[in-house]
Design a protein around this motif. Structure first.
Motif, PDB file in Angstrom:
ATOM      1  N   CYS A 163      -7.560  -3.501  -4.951  1.00  0.00           N
ATOM      2  CA  CYS A 163      -6.850  -3.317  -3.672  1.00  0.00           C
ATOM      3  C   CYS A 163      -5.339  -3.286  -3.905  1.00  0.00           C
ATOM      4  O   CYS A 163      -4.633  -2.454  -3.319  1.00  0.00           O
ATOM      5  N   LYS A 164      -4.862  -4.145  -4.765  1.00  0.00           N
ATOM      6  CA  LYS A 164      -3.436  -4.194  -5.076  1.00  0.00           C
ATOM      7  C   LYS A 164      -2.986  -2.914  -5.781  1.00  0.00           C
ATOM      8  O   LYS A 164      -1.945  -2.334  -5.461  1.00  0.00           O
ATOM      9  N   ASP A 201      -4.476   0.013  -5.619  1.00  0.00           N
ATOM     10  CA  ASP A 201      -4.572   1.101  -4.648  1.00  0.00           C
ATOM     11  C   ASP A 201      -3.355   1.103  -3.726  1.00  0.00           C
ATOM     12  O   ASP A 201      -2.774   2.160  -3.442  1.00  0.00           O
ATOM     13  N   ASN A 202      -2.935  -0.071  -3.286  1.00  0.00           N
ATOM     14  CA  ASN A 202      -1.752  -0.165  -2.420  1.00  0.00           C
ATOM     15  C   ASN A 202      -0.490   0.272  -3.153  1.00  0.00           C
ATOM     16  O   ASN A 202       0.376   0.933  -2.578  1.00  0.00           O
ATOM     17  N   LYS A 236      -0.577   4.057  -3.337  1.00  0.00           N
ATOM     18  CA  LYS A 236      -0.249   4.615  -2.020  1.00  0.00           C
ATOM     19  C   LYS A 236       1.254   4.562  -1.775  1.00  0.00           C
ATOM     20  O   LYS A 236       1.867   5.545  -1.334  1.00  0.00           O
ATOM     21  N   GLU A 237       1.848   3.422  -2.089  1.00  0.00           N
ATOM     22  CA  GLU A 237       3.281   3.257  -1.846  1.00  0.00           C
ATOM     23  C   GLU A 237       4.111   4.213  -2.692  1.00  0.00           C
ATOM     24  O   GLU A 237       4.999   4.894  -2.183  1.00  0.00           O
ATOM     25  N   TYR A 285      -0.922   5.945   5.540  1.00  0.00           N
ATOM     26  CA  TYR A 285      -0.195   5.098   4.596  1.00  0.00           C
ATOM     27  C   TYR A 285      -0.220   3.639   5.051  1.00  0.00           C
ATOM     28  O   TYR A 285      -0.441   2.731   4.250  1.00  0.00           O
ATOM     29  N   GLU A 286      -0.027   3.433   6.327  1.00  0.00           N
ATOM     30  CA  GLU A 286       0.023   2.066   6.854  1.00  0.00           C
ATOM     31  C   GLU A 286      -1.356   1.471   7.084  1.00  0.00           C
ATOM     32  O   GLU A 286      -1.486   0.267   7.259  1.00  0.00           O
ATOM     33  N   SER A 287      -2.405   2.291   7.083  1.00  0.00           N
ATOM     34  CA  SER A 287      -3.760   1.786   7.305  1.00  0.00           C
ATOM     35  C   SER A 287      -4.318   1.206   6.004  1.00  0.00           C
ATOM     36  O   SER A 287      -3.683   1.247   4.958  1.00  0.00           O
ATOM     37  N   SER A 288      -5.527   0.717   6.088  1.00  0.00           N
ATOM     38  CA  SER A 288      -6.164   0.136   4.902  1.00  0.00           C
ATOM     39  C   SER A 288      -6.996   1.173   4.149  1.00  0.00           C
ATOM     40  O   SER A 288      -7.772   0.820   3.265  1.00  0.00           O
ATOM     41  N   ASP A 289      -6.830   2.449   4.504  1.00  0.00           N
ATOM     42  CA  ASP A 289      -7.563   3.504   3.798  1.00  0.00           C
ATOM     43  C   ASP A 289      -7.101   3.582   2.341  1.00  0.00           C
ATOM     44  O   ASP A 289      -6.014   3.124   1.992  1.00  0.00           O
ATOM     45  N   SER A 290      -7.910   4.232   1.518  1.00  0.00           N
ATOM     46  CA  SER A 290      -7.640   4.291   0.081  1.00  0.00           C
ATOM     47  C   SER A 290      -6.544   5.311  -0.233  1.00  0.00           C
ATOM     48  O   SER A 290      -6.190   6.165   0.580  1.00  0.00           O
TER      49      SER A 290
END
Length: 128
Positions: free
Chosen positions: A4-5, A7-8, A11-12, A31-36
């Motif tokens: 998860c980290k 992936d975030n 995304k960033e 981007y702000e959602s929890s999507d992958s």
């Protein structure tokens, strides 16, 4: 947790690296959602294709025809380049001629010095 980290972070970095504000605003929700990261990337690519001036079926750019003013500027630049090349060629020729003249001058100068030295080796005394 580690996935998860990662992936975030992906995304960033991806979202911050986008140059188009239009793409950023269109993808901000993902981007702000929890999507992958993969969903964000796919959505961004789809938005990019929709907003791109390239027609996906024909693969031709809109307004690709160069204008007369662009052609005129390019022709002027080409003429300037040709002029500069001609000047450089002339300078190279003059430089080579100058080197040759200098070398012949140096050769003449050294032979004159040798003659002077030979003339004065006896110190000006003549023996009879």
């Amino acid at each position: 947790m580690e996935d998860c980290k990662t992936d975030n972070n992906l995304k960033e970095r991806f979202w911050r690296g986008l140059n188009s504000e239009q793409l950023k605003s269109a993808t901000r929700i993902l981007y702000e959602s929890s999507d992958s990261f993969e969903k964000l990337k796919r959505k961004t690519r789809l938005e990019e294709e929709e907003n791109n001036p390239v027609n996906a079926s024909e693969k031709t750019l809109v307004n690709q025809q160069p204008t007369d003013s662009r052609l005129k500027v390019l022709d002027e630049m080409l003429e300037r380049l040709k002029t500069i090349e001609a000047k450089m060629s002339n300078m190279k020729k003059r430089n080579l001629e100058g080197k040759r003249e200098y070398e012949s001058y140096e050769a003449t100068k050294s032979s004159d010095q040798e003659r002077r030295q030979n003339r004065h080796t006896n110190g000006g005394r003549y023996y009879r």
